[in-house]
Design a protein around this motif. Structure first.
Motif, short mmCIF file in Angstrom:
data_model
loop_
_atom_site.label_atom_id
_atom_site.label_comp_id
_atom_site.label_asym_id
_atom_site.label_seq_id
_atom_site.Cartn_x
_atom_site.Cartn_y
_atom_site.Cartn_z
N ASN A 77 0.83 -1.21 0.00
CA ASN A 77 0.00 0.00 0.00
C ASN A 77 0.86 1.26 0.00
OD1 ASN A 77 -2.35 -1.48 -0.01
ND2 ASN A 77 -2.63 -1.41 2.21
N HIS A 78 1.93 1.26 0.81
CA HIS A 78 2.82 2.42 0.83
C HIS A 78 3.48 2.63 -0.52
CE1 HIS A 78 3.19 4.44 4.72
NE2 HIS A 78 2.86 3.29 5.28
N LEU A 79 3.97 1.57 -1.12
CA LEU A 79 4.65 1.70 -2.40
C LEU A 79 3.69 2.11 -3.51
CD1 LEU A 79 7.06 -1.39 -2.22
CD2 LEU A 79 7.58 1.02 -1.73
N ALA A 80 2.45 1.63 -3.43
CA ALA A 80 1.45 2.02 -4.43
C ALA A 80 1.10 3.50 -4.30
CB ALA A 80 0.20 1.16 -4.27
N ASP A 81 1.03 4.00 -3.06
CA ASP A 81 0.69 5.41 -2.84
C ASP A 81 1.81 6.34 -3.30
OD1 ASP A 81 -1.72 4.69 -1.76
OD2 ASP A 81 -1.08 4.86 0.33
N ASN A 82 3.06 5.94 -3.06
CA ASN A 82 4.20 6.83 -3.33
C ASN A 82 4.85 6.57 -4.69
OD1 ASN A 82 4.61 8.45 -0.73
ND2 ASN A 82 4.46 6.36 0.05
N ARG A 83 4.65 5.38 -5.21
CA ARG A 83 5.19 4.98 -6.52
C ARG A 83 6.63 5.46 -6.73
NH1 ARG A 83 3.52 0.54 -8.99
NH2 ARG A 83 4.28 0.52 -11.15
N PRO A 84 7.58 4.84 -6.02
CA PRO A 84 8.98 5.26 -6.15
C PRO A 84 9.55 4.92 -7.53
CG PRO A 84 8.83 3.21 -4.93
CD PRO A 84 7.42 3.68 -5.13
N ASP A 85 10.66 5.57 -7.86
CA ASP A 85 11.37 5.24 -9.10
C ASP A 85 12.23 3.99 -8.93
OD1 ASP A 85 10.49 7.56 -10.56
OD2 ASP A 85 11.91 8.73 -9.35
N ILE A 86 12.69 3.76 -7.71
CA ILE A 86 13.59 2.63 -7.46
C ILE A 86 13.43 2.21 -5.99
CG2 ILE A 86 15.62 4.07 -6.85
CD1 ILE A 86 17.29 2.02 -8.55
N ILE A 87 13.59 0.91 -5.73
CA ILE A 87 13.39 0.36 -4.39
C ILE A 87 14.67 -0.30 -3.92
CG2 ILE A 87 12.11 -1.33 -3.01
CD1 ILE A 87 9.78 -0.95 -5.03
N VAL A 88 15.05 -0.02 -2.67
CA VAL A 88 16.17 -0.68 -2.01
C VAL A 88 15.61 -1.45 -0.82
CG1 VAL A 88 18.40 -0.39 -0.86
CG2 VAL A 88 17.67 1.26 -2.61
N ALA A 89 15.81 -2.76 -0.79
CA ALA A 89 15.35 -3.58 0.32
C ALA A 89 16.55 -4.19 1.04
CB ALA A 89 14.42 -4.69 -0.18
N THR A 90 16.41 -4.35 2.34
CA THR A 90 17.47 -5.00 3.11
C THR A 90 17.02 -6.40 3.48
OG1 THR A 90 16.67 -4.30 5.28
CG2 THR A 90 18.07 -2.75 4.11
N GLY A 91 17.96 -7.30 3.59
CA GLY A 91 17.64 -8.65 4.04
C GLY A 91 17.48 -9.64 2.90
N ILE A 92 17.90 -10.86 3.19
CA ILE A 92 17.82 -11.95 2.22
C ILE A 92 17.60 -13.23 3.01
CG2 ILE A 92 20.27 -12.55 2.09
CD1 ILE A 92 19.94 -12.46 -1.02
N LEU A 93 17.64 -14.35 2.36
CA LEU A 93 17.36 -15.65 2.97
C LEU A 93 15.94 -15.64 3.55
CD1 LEU A 93 20.89 -16.36 4.50
CD2 LEU A 93 19.86 -17.45 2.49
N ARG A 94 15.77 -15.72 4.86
CA ARG A 94 14.42 -15.81 5.43
C ARG A 94 13.88 -14.47 5.92
NH1 ARG A 94 15.23 -20.48 9.73
NH2 ARG A 94 17.13 -19.27 10.05
N SER A 95 14.47 -13.35 5.55
CA SER A 95 14.04 -12.07 6.08
C SER A 95 12.63 -11.71 5.60
CB SER A 95 15.01 -10.96 5.67
OG SER A 95 14.80 -10.59 4.33
N ASN A 96 11.89 -11.04 6.47
CA ASN A 96 10.52 -10.67 6.11
C ASN A 96 10.48 -9.67 4.96
OD1 ASN A 96 10.45 -7.87 7.31
ND2 ASN A 96 10.79 -8.98 9.20
N THR A 97 11.50 -8.81 4.85
CA THR A 97 11.51 -7.83 3.77
C THR A 97 11.65 -8.54 2.42
OG1 THR A 97 13.86 -7.50 4.22
CG2 THR A 97 12.34 -5.85 5.07
N TYR A 98 12.54 -9.53 2.35
CA TYR A 98 12.71 -10.22 1.07
C TYR A 98 11.43 -10.96 0.69
CZ TYR A 98 13.98 -13.31 -2.64
OH TYR A 98 13.98 -13.96 -3.85
N ARG A 99 10.80 -11.61 1.66
CA ARG A 99 9.58 -12.36 1.34
C ARG A 99 8.49 -11.42 0.82
NH1 ARG A 99 10.91 -15.33 6.17
NH2 ARG A 99 9.36 -14.18 7.40
#
Length: 373
Positions: A77-99
């Motif tokens: 919902n946040h990303l849809a409202d703000n519609r960024p040009d580029i996204i940086v996410a932290t975390g990999i493997l089992r992280s909630n951000t990656y999922r």
């Protein structure tokens, strides 16, 4: 003149470091950055991490959630409202951000999605390292780029995915309170500092063995502050009880009410020691250097690989007790080296300021945005 670049930073545990970086990005002309934090509690973080926590137009904190789907919906919902040009996410493997980002990638088609990653913790049995690398290789196929936190991370992710764009962007933070620490050098015994978690990957067993040696070779000639807690605290307490001199030399400083309280042990110590088997970065390294402290560290500490120049602003050791002891003894035997290297350390620490890292991140993201356009 650059067009405005809209960045979304999707991160896990609320971090004052990333809040400072978000502010630094937004202070740059032509950049807008929104930071989304998915967690506010962690057993590895003290309460001082969230003492000043609050939402703002650029800082968004997820409400309490128990289901991954709820978190994914909030992020989406946040990303849809703000519609960024580029996204940086932290975390990999089992992280909630990656999922969440994996689940949202089709809805976000056309927006480059990347990962800001440390080198994974490979101070584990070999079968776990193999499984981790296999999973990471698969996960990297689902993103457009990686921001690597240090040279070791860069090499690892290039090996895992040779065709993926990779840019080196370390962590940045507000170091002003540490640069403000006043340094005075007198004839008092030098005080060493360990700041972090008392866990296996930080090599606490070898550190304790080095302290045993130091108590024999340099009895009553040093002090030591443990700004740390964790399961291996029993090792430290054991050596303190067995060797009276260490019982007097070692003190613990672990209770911080505010974010600024964490600076206290840096103010009261002279040399930072980071003898880790693995440290994905170690923010304490630029913090100590900004406070005018030389650093003793292994090359497993990625921040040390980035900042420490042997004999200029610190010393490099290996993981053995003998090597750790030798470096600590050097500063006891040659206390004037603490002042000399400490001054150089302050100069090097400027590369860790949030403002400097914001420039590196903007440059990397603009390059990636141009590639993806």
């Amino acid at each position: 003149m650059h067009r405005t670049l809209k960045i979304a930073l999707v991160s896990t545990m609320y971090s004052p470091f990333q809040v400072a970086l978000t502010a630094a990005l937004n202070s740059r002309s032509g950049v807008e950055c929104q930071a989304l934090f998915t967690m506010t509690r962690s057993g590895a973080r003290g309460k001082h991490w969230t003492e000043g926590m609050r939402q703002s137009p650029h800082i968004h904190i997820a409400p309490e959630w128990t289901q991954q789907a709820d978190l994914t919906r909030w992020i989406g919902n946040h990303l849809a409202d703000n519609r960024p040009d580029i996204i940086v996410a932290t975390g990999i493997l089992r992280s909630n951000t990656y999922r969440s980002m994996f689940s949202l990638r089709h809805e976000l088609r056309g927006i480059p999605i990347g990962l800001w990653l440390e080198h994974p913790n490979f101070a584990v049995p070999i079968h776990r390292r193999y499984l981790m690398e296999t999973a990471i290789r698969v996960q990297l196929r689902t993103v457009d780029y990686v921001l690597a936190i240090g040279d070791k991370a860069e090499s690892f992710y290039r090996r895992c995915h040779p065709r993926l764009p990779i840019y080196v962007v370390p962590y940045g933070q507000n170091l002003a309170p540490l640069f403000a620490v006043e340094r005075s050098f007198d004839s008092s015994p030098p005080t060493f500092l360990f700041s972090g978690q008392l866990v296996h990957r930080n090599n606490i067993d070898s550190l304790c063995a080095a302290l045993r040696r130091l108590a024999r070779t340099h009895a009553n000639q040093f002090k030591f502050i443990m700004a740390a807690y964790g399961p291996d605290e029993a090792m430290v307490r054991n050596v303190m009880s067995q060797i009276p001199q260490l019982g007097q030399a070692i003190t613990f400083d672990t209770e911080y009410e505010t974010w600024e309280d964490r600076i206290r042990p840096f103010r009261n110590a002279d040399v930072l020691i980071c003898p880790s088997r693995h440290a994905g970065w170690a923010l304490v390294v630029p913090e100590a250097m900004a406070a005018g402290m030389p650093v003793i560290a292994t090359r497993n500490v990625n921040a040390a690989r980035y900042y420490v120049r042997p004999e200029v602003n610190g010393l490099l050791c290996d993981e053995t007790a003998a090597s750790i002891h030798r470096c600590m003894a050097r500063f006891i035997d040659e206390p004037q080296a603490i002042e000399r290297m400490g001054r150089a350390a302050r100069i090097a620490a400027s590369a860790g300021k949030a403002e400097h890292v914001a420039g590196l991140m903007e440059s990397a993201l603009r390059r990636q945005y141009a590639i993806s356009a």
